[in-house]
Design a protein around this motif. Sequence first.
Motif, PDB file in Angstrom:
ATOM      1  N   LEU A 178       0.874  -0.997  -0.112  1.00 47.54           N
ATOM      2  CA  LEU A 178       0.188   0.038   0.039  1.00 47.54           C
ATOM      3  C   LEU A 178       0.704   1.398  -0.062  1.00 47.54           C
ATOM      4  O   LEU A 178       1.800   1.298   0.725  1.00 47.54           O
ATOM      5  CB  LEU A 178      -0.955  -0.100   1.314  1.00 47.54           C
ATOM      6  N   ILE A 179       0.561   2.311  -1.049  1.00 52.76           N
ATOM      7  CA  ILE A 179       1.375   3.447  -0.939  1.00 52.76           C
ATOM      8  C   ILE A 179       0.336   4.489  -0.593  1.00 52.76           C
ATOM      9  O   ILE A 179      -0.728   4.692  -0.957  1.00 52.76           O
ATOM     10  CB  ILE A 179       2.031   3.956  -2.278  1.00 52.76           C
ATOM     11  N   ALA A 180       0.662   5.025   0.612  1.00 57.62           N
ATOM     12  CA  ALA A 180      -0.362   6.201   1.287  1.00 57.62           C
ATOM     13  C   ALA A 180       0.267   7.378   0.980  1.00 57.62           C
ATOM     14  O   ALA A 180       1.118   7.899   1.577  1.00 57.62           O
ATOM     15  CB  ALA A 180      -0.743   5.602   2.610  1.00 57.62           C
ATOM     16  N   ASP A 181      -0.017   8.163   0.152  1.00 64.55           N
ATOM     17  CA  ASP A 181       0.441   9.571  -0.358  1.00 64.55           C
ATOM     18  C   ASP A 181      -0.511  10.670   0.821  1.00 64.55           C
ATOM     19  O   ASP A 181      -1.458  10.990   0.331  1.00 64.55           O
ATOM     20  CB  ASP A 181       0.305   9.893  -1.552  1.00 64.55           C
ATOM     21  N   GLU A 182       0.273  11.170   1.865  1.00 64.45           N
ATOM     22  CA  GLU A 182      -0.035  12.185   2.613  1.00 64.45           C
ATOM     23  C   GLU A 182      -1.580  11.957   3.005  1.00 64.45           C
ATOM     24  O   GLU A 182      -2.450  12.865   2.605  1.00 64.45           O
ATOM     25  CB  GLU A 182      -0.135  13.380   2.059  1.00 64.45           C
ATOM     26  N   PRO A 183      -1.983  10.593   3.484  1.00 62.34           N
ATOM     27  CA  PRO A 183      -3.286  10.238   3.655  1.00 62.34           C
ATOM     28  C   PRO A 183      -3.648  11.077   4.843  1.00 62.34           C
ATOM     29  O   PRO A 183      -5.125  11.014   4.763  1.00 62.34           O
ATOM     30  CB  PRO A 183      -3.187   8.711   4.202  1.00 62.34           C
ATOM     31  N   THR A 184      -3.238  11.667   5.810  1.00 58.33           N
ATOM     32  CA  THR A 184      -4.056  12.452   6.788  1.00 58.33           C
ATOM     33  C   THR A 184      -3.622  13.897   6.470  1.00 58.33           C
ATOM     34  O   THR A 184      -4.410  14.672   7.568  1.00 58.33           O
ATOM     35  CB  THR A 184      -3.459  12.116   8.143  1.00 58.33           C
ATOM     36  N   THR A 185      -2.976  14.532   5.277  1.00 58.03           N
ATOM     37  CA  THR A 185      -2.918  15.798   5.415  1.00 58.03           C
ATOM     38  C   THR A 185      -4.610  16.560   5.081  1.00 58.03           C
ATOM     39  O   THR A 185      -5.034  15.937   4.350  1.00 58.03           O
ATOM     40  CB  THR A 185      -2.108  16.269   4.147  1.00 58.03           C
ATOM     41  N   GLY A 186      -4.560  17.754   5.839  1.00 58.79           N
ATOM     42  CA  GLY A 186      -6.088  18.161   5.666  1.00 58.79           C
ATOM     43  C   GLY A 186      -7.124  17.639   6.408  1.00 58.79           C
ATOM     44  O   GLY A 186      -8.044  18.325   6.388  1.00 58.79           O
ATOM     45  N   LEU A 187      -6.776  16.668   7.428  1.00 57.42           N
ATOM     46  CA  LEU A 187      -7.657  16.259   8.196  1.00 57.42           C
ATOM     47  C   LEU A 187      -7.171  16.777   9.637  1.00 57.42           C
ATOM     48  O   LEU A 187      -6.113  16.926   9.690  1.00 57.42           O
ATOM     49  CB  LEU A 187      -7.633  14.640   8.316  1.00 57.42           C
ATOM     50  N   ASP A 188      -8.291  16.779  10.449  1.00 57.66           N
ATOM     51  CA  ASP A 188      -7.826  17.194  11.768  1.00 57.66           C
ATOM     52  C   ASP A 188      -7.223  16.127  12.748  1.00 57.66           C
ATOM     53  O   ASP A 188      -7.251  15.192  12.399  1.00 57.66           O
ATOM     54  CB  ASP A 188      -9.173  17.615  12.755  1.00 57.66           C
TER      55      ASP A 188
END
Lengths: 322, 337
Positions: A178-188
């Motif tokens: 799995l490649i997760a590209d900044e999966p949490t940027t923009g989330l609180d």
Amino acid sequence: MTAIPALAVEDLSVEFRTRSGVVKVLEHVGFSVDKGETVALVGESGSGKSVTAFAVMGILDAAGKVTSGRAMFGGSDLLALSERDLAEQRGRELSMIFQNPRTALNPIRRVGRQIADVLVRHGGATRNDAPQAAIAMLKKVRIPDPERRAEAYPFELSGGMCQRIMIAIALACRPALLIADEPTTGLDVTTQAVIMDLIGELAGESGMATIFITHDLALAAEYCDRIVVMHAGHIVEAAPGRALFDHARHPYSAKLLAATPGETVSLEALASIPGGLPDLRRPDLPPCRYSGRCERRTEACDQPLPQRIVGDHHVVACWNPL
Amino acid sequence: MLNLLLSRLATAIPSIVGVVVVTFMLTRLLPGDPAAYFAGLAASPQAIAEIRTKLGLDKSLPEQFVAYVGDLLQGNLGNSLSTGQPVVTEIATRLPASAELTLFALIVAVGIAIPLGVLAAVKQGTWVDHLCRIVTTAGVSLPVFFTGLLLAYVFYYLLQWAPAPTGRLDIFLSPPPDITGFYLIDSLLSGNLETFWSALRQLALPAISMAIFSLAPLARMTRGSMLAVLGSDFIRTARASGLSPRTVVFTYAFRNAVLPVITTLGMVFSFLLGANVLVETVFAWPGIGLYAVNALITSDYAPVQGFVLTMAVLYVTLNLTIDFVYGLVDPRVRLES
Ligand SMILES: Nc1ncnc2c1ncn2[C@@H]1O[C@H](COP(=O)(O)OP(=O)(O)O)[C@@H](O)[C@H]1O
Ligand code: SF4
Ligand SMILES: [Mg+2]
């Protein structure tokens, strides 16, 4: 511990044709991820993290071209596969989730259908039982009331919910990577932690390898076994998380860490490193793309960069490491 | 969805009222005295005055307007001065001719423009893309009556491939039984292939003139919209999930890209309603456009009013249909209203 690489990227170079000439966005990029391992790819914005991921997935824009390299995965070189064969692997053997979950989902298709599409495509379910399988996936990513949520459109869901849907799509066929590209940027911040834990947990369950792309060193340190530092399309240092935090060897990594107040590195802190990324369109780019910002620069730095092994699993591309 | 349509309908009411007022005023302000025209050249002033009284033209404008609105509410658009027939009947018998022409043209245009636009976007920079660019540039720069005249000149006068531009059927054939009013459909329904073929041949040139005119904006919008959607994040997700190129292009990209195309289709349709007048004149097509032109030339108020009102109603209906279709395709519109 015997480490079996799930993905080994070697000598990957990517160019983009643009109006103002050819941009050498990636040069001789190499790193690997072992089965069950989580590796972070960190670097400031524009350093080529996403392009690396897109190149491996074979989803670069038409303007981008892989000019050299291999990406060994499950016995074959992803970069040499035909688009047709690669498409078979995408979503089944290797998956990707993106920044901005709201725009990453088809706005006019019910989320359950979007999960079902992937399942049907890769034989994970038949057309008839795909809706049920999609609901099961929603349950797995802990979406409350999954039967009803399957009927929702992305605009009816929060960013965190959409990212869970993305994870459900990516993991529906139990990929090996799995490649997760900044999966949490923009989330609180709370949602960030929940999403990261979810990815970690699901990866652990199935022994999946994970590449976690981020510009947040603290997050990387918290969730990843190893950290690969990128700068302007080069990999400058790769080390186990602890080793990097204890003794970063590349001047750029050191700056990144120094800009880290305690355990929280922020985007703003990264930006406080003097100078900016070099203009990659310049034909006379120095071998070390950090040299323009570097305080340790010497004449030796004009030679092609070395790959120095400075510790266990610890490599640095610098003539004068710390 | 129903609420959405009702609110759109409500906003259309002022425009309809406006059209009623404007048609009334306009026809009164147009040059020419219908009473004199109706009475004929040799009529005495007394005869003309009598006719004026009979037509209600001697009353004050407000009185005439009240009478006019009263008639309208009863579905009475008055009688044509030149034929003596009720305008409603005449328009009703001529509307299918215009509708068949416009719809056929639109189907041809959509059938070419959308695949062309989609292909041009998917195969950007290839010959299909260049063809699309040529078509869109040419279509924009040619006015529709000019295309019509040019086609008639080349295919009828020079090559004699097309029949004479004289209406819906060869003059030696009788129209098919009136089922839908569309000759193509009615002739097929009654199994008369000769009539069908003749109707198709007559329809070809005027319909192609109008199709060429509609092709450009549709193809351009399809291409642009497809390109924008193909570059968006969710298409990357679809590709990253390994979905087949067909699913990516049609199920994911096209359905999103079609939204602005639907809006353009509405605009093109309303342009075509206007272009009808010109094309019907060039091809002696017995639709409502030609009817209106003839009435205008003879200062025959009632048909002109009837025409403008019909157009207004068609226009409003069209926009409601577009909103409806848009709502069907886009859940954001449907669910947020
Ligand atoms: N489609 C493109 N055309 C031209 N340049 C691009 C394109 N995509 C990315 N780049 C360039 O590649 C570099 C790396 O981008 P990216 O991988 O998105 O950075 P990161 O993900 O690390 O923030 C940037 O300098 C960017 O300008
Ligand atoms: S190679 Fe030289 S210029 Fe580059 S980071 Fe190392 S010391 Fe600095
Ligand atoms: Mg990025």
